[in-house]
Write a protein that holds these residues in place. Structure first.
Motif, PDB file in Angstrom:
ATOM      1  N   LYS A   6       4.018  -1.290  -8.467  1.00  0.00           N
ATOM      2  CA  LYS A   6       3.931  -1.096  -7.008  1.00  0.00           C
ATOM      3  C   LYS A   6       2.507  -0.725  -6.579  1.00  0.00           C
ATOM      4  CE  LYS A   6       8.803   0.278  -6.660  1.00  0.00           C
ATOM      5  NZ  LYS A   6       9.234  -1.087  -6.305  1.00  0.00           N
ATOM      6  N   SER A  58       1.164  -5.642  -0.837  1.00  0.00           N
ATOM      7  CA  SER A  58       2.594  -5.383  -0.652  1.00  0.00           C
ATOM      8  C   SER A  58       3.335  -6.584  -0.080  1.00  0.00           C
ATOM      9  CB  SER A  58       2.789  -4.178   0.270  1.00  0.00           C
ATOM     10  OG  SER A  58       2.178  -4.402   1.524  1.00  0.00           O
ATOM     11  N   HIS A  69      -0.423  -1.404  -4.343  1.00  0.00           N
ATOM     12  CA  HIS A  69      -0.656  -2.050  -3.062  1.00  0.00           C
ATOM     13  C   HIS A  69      -1.914  -1.499  -2.417  1.00  0.00           C
ATOM     14  CE1 HIS A  69       4.033  -2.295  -2.912  1.00  0.00           C
ATOM     15  NE2 HIS A  69       3.512  -3.246  -3.664  1.00  0.00           N
ATOM     16  N   ILE A  82       7.540  -1.775   4.588  1.00  0.00           N
ATOM     17  CA  ILE A  82       6.108  -1.474   4.561  1.00  0.00           C
ATOM     18  C   ILE A  82       5.568  -1.291   5.970  1.00  0.00           C
ATOM     19  CG2 ILE A  82       5.747  -2.710   2.393  1.00  0.00           C
ATOM     20  CD1 ILE A  82       4.400  -4.924   4.000  1.00  0.00           C
TER      21      ILE A  82
END
Length: 520
Positions: A506, A444, A508, A178
């Motif tokens: 997912k 995340s 984020h 990330i």
């Protein structure tokens, strides 16, 4: 709390479609909120004898008695406003019918007056986490790449995309790569007093336990905020500056080469059994409604007490959603020093809002009001119950790293994504987020468990909500039932045994720094 004049949380199941239900939180309350999903029509009669004189939507307040002009309107046993005109019993208490009360004065608050008899320790609970050399524990194993200035965002995003596609599949023990993007670093007065907040936030995000000490920093080369100010880099292997590279391809290649070195080491990390005391859990609410303070937040507060009893660290935050209930918190601090820190954070934020010609009335949001919350006073009274009943052992300024175990007030704005960013900087490795209106919020760097205040929201967002606290409103579950469910789920998610919906999809949110300093 009272459910249709019965003890709140009793096990008798009631069908919302058949029985009109309201929730009265405190015996002194002169208003209650409607439970039924579609609201209730004029002429509805409750077993108590209360008759509605007009339609009242779900979650909105109904007058339980005739209210005179200027009479206090009481919910949670506290004054949330005063009637602007006479309000007949059975009426819908709309926002326009309440005055906005003044906040508790900060100079006369009681400090550390609550009896601090300790709760029985909760022993034997563990999770499987990633232990770091500094003693911190990650709940995820990820490669983090931060930056010293926003100018490098495009190159960094391109490089991260390639790292994920070309390198990450070779390192199966690493969950993700990330970029810690932000909008700071240049064009700012980095020596102004307010600059301390975003700078320490970036510094502390870089040491998050999920990164295993393998953070990378990408700089430009000419920015005010030097990369060396963000991380300790004794051998020069942690930082790359794009202006030192020969073109775009060299920039990306440099980032990828640094990433592969760290992926190799991160891939060797293994989960080990850790005590529940190694959890650092942030509590937050967003998209709140009138049920937040009677279902989800009390259940989260119960779980917070369980975590504290197990030796863990628990954050609650959101200054504007504490300010109007701070008089209920200052008695719970462990000593006067902590109490004074709490008061000073409230005072600092009062001044911050005033400097921008804003005040507390800017909170709540339109969605909060649609969900039945009339003003920030009512919202704050429902918000603070996420903190449970444990003593408050410390107060953190925005972005400051936690150094103590137990219940901590981590001062942040109420904005969901700003609060989440600051709690991450303070060391949070697990996030619990309650919502009544609904939000697909996620992070995340740490798992996010979402708790709905209403069953209707869980049914609508069946693949986004992890825990349904709406059962508390209809008597199908107790606060304790949902609190224990949440506690066990936190241990399973922290261990990687279960995924939250936000993890599965997912979802984020971007990191969002709090910068009260000037931009030049």
């Amino acid at each position: 709390m009272i459910l249709e004049e019965r003890v709140f949380g009793m096990t008798t199941k009631m069908d919302q479609a058949e029985a009109p239900l309201y929730i009265k939180v405190h015996e002194s309350d002169n208003v209650a909120i409607i439970v039924n999903t579609k609201g209730l029509s004029e002429g509805t009669v409750f077993p108590s004898g209360l008759e509605l004189v007009e339609f009242v939507p779900q979650g909105h307040k109904v007058a339980l008695v005739d209210l005179q002009e200027h009479e206090a309107i009481i919910r949670y046993g506290e004054v949330i406003g005063h009637a602007v005109k006479p309000i007949p019993k059975g009426s819908w208490i709309k926002e326009s019918l309440l005055t906005f009360p003044t906040p508790p004065p900060l100079d006369t608050l009681p400090l550390a007056t609550r009896d601090r008899s300790s709760q029985k320790p909760l022993e034997g609970y563990t999770f499987e986490g990633f232990k770091n050399s500094d003693g911190s524990v990650g709940t995820k194993n990820i490669l983090g790449i931060t930056m010293s200035v926003q100018c490098v965002t495009g190159v960094l995003e391109h490089a991260v995309k390639r790292v994920k596609e070309e390198l990450l599949p070779n390192y199966p023990n690493v969950e993700d790569v990330i970029a810690l993007n932000h909008n700071y670093g240049c064009g700012v007065a980095i020596h102004a007093p307010g600059a301390a907040i975003p700078i320490r936030t970036i510094q502390n995000l870089a040491t998050h336990p999920s990164f295993g000490g393998e953070i990378m920093v990408v700089g430009l080369g000419c920015e005010k905020l030097r990369p060396e100010q963000l991380v300790k880099d004794d051998d020069g292997s942690t930082i790359t500056s794009l202006q030192d590279q020969e073109g775009f391809h060299a920039m990306v290649s440099s980032i990828m080469a640094m990433a592969e070195e760290r992926l190799l080491r991160l891939n060797q990390r293994k989960r080990v059994t850790c005590p529940a005391a190694d959890l650092v859990v942030g509590m937050q609410c967003g998209g709140s409604d009138a049920f937040s303070g009677v279902t989800a937040n009390p259940a989260v507060g119960f779980a917070a007490d369980l975590l504290v009893r197990a030796g863990a660290t628990v954050f609650f935050s959101e200054v504007t959603e504490v300010r109007d209930a701070v008089h209920l918190l200052t008695p719970r601090v462990v000593n006067e020093e902590v109490g004074k820190k709490l008061v000073e954070e409230m005072r600092w934020y009062d001044d911050y809002l005033a400097s921008g010609d804003a005040d507390r009335s800017a909170n709540p949001s339109p969605g909060n009001k649609k969900g039945g919350l009339s003003n920030v006073v009512e919202k704050a009274l429902g918000s603070i119950v996420k903190s449970g009943t444990s003593p408050i052992v410390d107060v953190l300024s925005p972005g400051e790293k936690a150094t103590k175990k137990g219940l901590i007030f981590a001062a942040t704005p109420a904005s969901d994504f700003v609060c989440g960013t600051l709690q991450l900087a303070s060391g949070m490795n697990m996030h619990v987020f309650t919502t009544g209106r609904g939000t697909p919020y996620g992070l995340s760097m740490a798992p996010v468990i979402k708790v709905s205040t209403r069953t209707a929201l869980k049914e609508q967002w069946h693949d986004l909500i992890d825990v349904n606290a709406g059962q508390i409103a209809t008597g199908e579950a107790t606060i304790e039932d949902v609190g224990w469910e949440l506690f066990h789920l936190m241990l399973d998610v922290a261990s990687g045994k279960k995924q939250t919906w936000a993890q599965k999809w997912k979802l984020h949110n971007d990191l969002s720094l709090f910068n009260p300093g000037p931009v030049t």
